[in-house]
Design an enzyme around this catalytic site. Structure first.
Site, short mmCIF file in Angstrom:
data_model
loop_
_atom_site.label_atom_id
_atom_site.label_comp_id
_atom_site.label_asym_id
_atom_site.label_seq_id
_atom_site.Cartn_x
_atom_site.Cartn_y
_atom_site.Cartn_z
N GLU A 1 0.87 -1.17 0.00
CA GLU A 1 0.00 0.00 0.00
C GLU A 1 0.91 1.23 0.00
O GLU A 1 1.66 1.45 0.94
CB GLU A 1 -0.89 -0.05 1.26
CG GLU A 1 -1.84 1.11 1.39
CD GLU A 1 -2.54 1.13 2.77
OE1 GLU A 1 -2.55 0.08 3.47
OE2 GLU A 1 -3.05 2.19 3.15
N ASP B 1 -4.60 9.86 10.06
CA ASP B 1 -3.29 9.34 10.43
C ASP B 1 -2.73 9.96 11.69
O ASP B 1 -2.96 11.13 11.98
CB ASP B 1 -2.30 9.54 9.26
CG ASP B 1 -2.59 8.56 8.15
OD1 ASP B 1 -2.55 7.35 8.42
OD2 ASP B 1 -2.89 9.00 7.03
#
Lengths: 143, 257
Positions: free
Chosen positions: B51, B62
Site C-alpha cells: 500500500e 493518520d
C-alpha cells in the site's frame, strides 16, 4: 447580497484566507467547497488577523451562493477590518468580532458608492473574545 | 483477471497457511524520494500487498508517524503525478499487487477522468481513500470499476451491522477492518471483542478481511490468526524505513512470531 472574505496582508499565497477569490473546488475535512490548494491538491497555509477566518476552506454554502450568483464576494484586508472595527466601536459603542468587522469594512466601501441606500449587516459575533488580538494590533502601544 | 482480483488472490494465497497475509504500507518518498524504488523492491520481498501512501497536507486519519512522513515527502515534492510517473517508468515492479492510499483531494486535483487509466498503466490494482464516505463514492467507484481497479472499503468496530453488509458487498480487493476508533499508529491490544468484531466482518464479506491501525508486533498478528485474512502494517513499517532498517526482515519477523 455582498460577502466579504479575509484579504489578510494581501494577495500572495499564504497571506490571506480569501478562499472564494483564490481557491479551487476540492474536498477538505469532509466538505466539497472552495479550497486554497496547489495544483496537486495539497492544502495551503492561510493568514487572517481573524482566527475564525484563518482557514483554507470556506463553508460550502458560501461556495454555492457564489456559484449560483446570489452573493458577490469581495475582500477586506486585516487593516481595513480593524479600521472598521474601531469605527463601529466609536460610532455605536458596539464591539464586533474581527470576523464581522470584515463585513463592516465591505459595507463602508459599498456605502460610499451607494449614498442614501439602506444596508443590513449580519453582525455574526462579538469582539470581546478578540481583545488579546486587538491588544497586539489596533491597541498596540496604548497604555 | 481484473487488477482488483489480484489483490484478493494475493491475500488468500498468502493466508492459505493459516497466517494472516501482510499488507505493507509505505509513504511514497519517505524518508528520501530517491529511495522510493529501492524501498518498494525491499518491501516486495516480504509483503503480500503493498500500500503506497500518497502524502497529503491534511492526513486526518493518520497519527504522528504518517503525518510526519507525509510532511517530509511533500517537502521533497512528492505528488500523485510523481508517484504514478515513477511507477510507470520502473523497469520491474514488485510481484505483490500495489494499492494507492490517498485522501480524496489529491485524486480530485489529478482528475477522476484520467486517474483510473493512469493508475492501471502504473501497475496500481486499487485504492484506499480514507476520507471518502461510501455514500459519496459512486463517481470514484464507477471510474475505478471501468479499469477493474479496487476501491477498498473501511469498516470500524462501531459500524452498524446493516451498514457493514453494504460496505462489504461494495468492497473490492479486501475489506479494511479498522481495529479501533482513532488514528493510525498507536499500538492496540487485541481483546476478545476485537476478535469477535473481525469474525463478524469476515462472516459477511465476500472479499478478504484485513485488520489495520496499530498493528506493530508479532504477538498481535498471532492473536489475529484465524480471525482475519490479513493485517495492514503502516506506522510501524514507516518507522523501520525512517531508521534505515531492513523492511523485509521486519515484515518476516512480524509474520513468523
Amino acid at each position: 447580497m455582498l460577502g466579504v472574505e479575509a484579504g489578510g496582508r494581501g494577495p500572495g499565497l499564504g497571506d490571506n484566507s480569501a478562499t472564494l477569490t483564490y481557491g479551487r473546488p476540492g474536498v477538505l475535512q469532509g466538505s466539497y467547497t472552495m479550497i486554497l490548494q496547489d495544483e496537486n491538491g495539497q492544502v495551503q497555509e492561510t493568514h487572517s488577523v481573524s482566527a475564525g477566518l484563518d482557514y483554507s476552506g470556506v463553508g460550502p454554502e458560501h461556495a454555492l451562493l457564489m456559484a449560483t450568483g446570489r452573493v458577490t464576494y469581495e475582500q477586506a484586508t486585516d487593516d481595513e477590518a480593524l479600521d472598521a472595527l474601531a469605527e463601529c466601536c466609536h460610532a455605536e459603542g458596539i464591539l464586533p468580532a474581527i470576523e464581522t468587522a470584515h463585513a463592516f469594512a465591505g459595507a463602508r466601501r459599498w456605502a460610499r458608492d451607494n449614498p442614501g441606500k439602506r444596508i443590513l449587516i449580519g453582525l455574526s459575533g462579538r469582539g470581546d473574545k478578540d481583545m488579546p488580538t486587538l491588544q497586539k494590533t489596533l491597541l498596540k502601544g496604548m497604555p | 483477471m481484473q487488477p482488483h482480483e489480484t489483490i484478493s488472490r494475493a491475500i488468500r494465497a498468502a493466508a492459505s497457511d493459516g497466517r494472516p497475509a501482510l499488507v505493507a504500507f509505505m509513504t511514497a518518498g519517505f524518508p528520501r524520494k530517491e529511495d522510493f524504488a529501492g524501498q518498494l523492491a525491499a518491501i516486495g520481498e516480504a509483503a503480500d500487498v503493498i500500500e503506497i501512501g500518497v502524502p497529503f497536507s491534511d492526513p486526518m486519519a493518520d497519527g504522528m508517524t504518517i503525518q510526519r512522513s507525509s510532511q517530509v515527502a511533500l517537502r521533497q515534492g512528492v505528488s500523485l503525478r510523481w508517484i504514478l510517473d515513477t511507477l510507470a517508468a520502473l523497469p520491474a515492479r514488485p510481484h505483490a499487487p500495489l494499492l494507492l492510499m490517498s485522501y480524496l483531494n489529491p485524486l480530485l486535483a489529478y482528475g477522476l477522468d484520467r486517474l483510473p487509466a493512469a493508475a492501471r498503466a502504473a501497475g496500481i490494482a486499487g485504492f484506499i481513500v480514507p476520507d471518502l464516505p461510501f455514500e459519496e463514492s459512486d463517481e470514484l467507484r464507477a471510474a475505478l470499476e471501468g479499469e477493474g481497479l479496487a476501491l477498498v472499503q473501511m469498516v470500524t468496530p462501531v459500524t452498524p451491522a446493516a451498514r457493514l453488509a453494504v460496505l462489504c458487498e461494495a468492497a473490492r480487493g479486501f475489506v479494511y477492518a479498522v481495529t479501533m476508533t482513532g488514528t493510525t499508529g498507536k499500538s492496540v491490544s487485541v481483546p476478545e471483542d476485537v476478535l469477535g468484531y473481525m469474525d463478524r466482518v469476515r462472516a459477511v464479506s465476500p472479499v478478504p478481511v484485513c485488520a489495520g491501525f496499530g498493528i506493530r508486533s508479532a504477538g498481535q498478528v498471532r492473536r489475529m490468526t484465524g480471525h482475519v485474512d490479513g493485517v495492514v502494517v503502516g506506522s510501524a513499517l514507516v518507522e523501520v524505513l525512517e531508521r534505515g532498517d531492513n523492511p523485509a526482515a521486519f515484515l518476516r519477523e512480524l509474520r513468523a512470531g
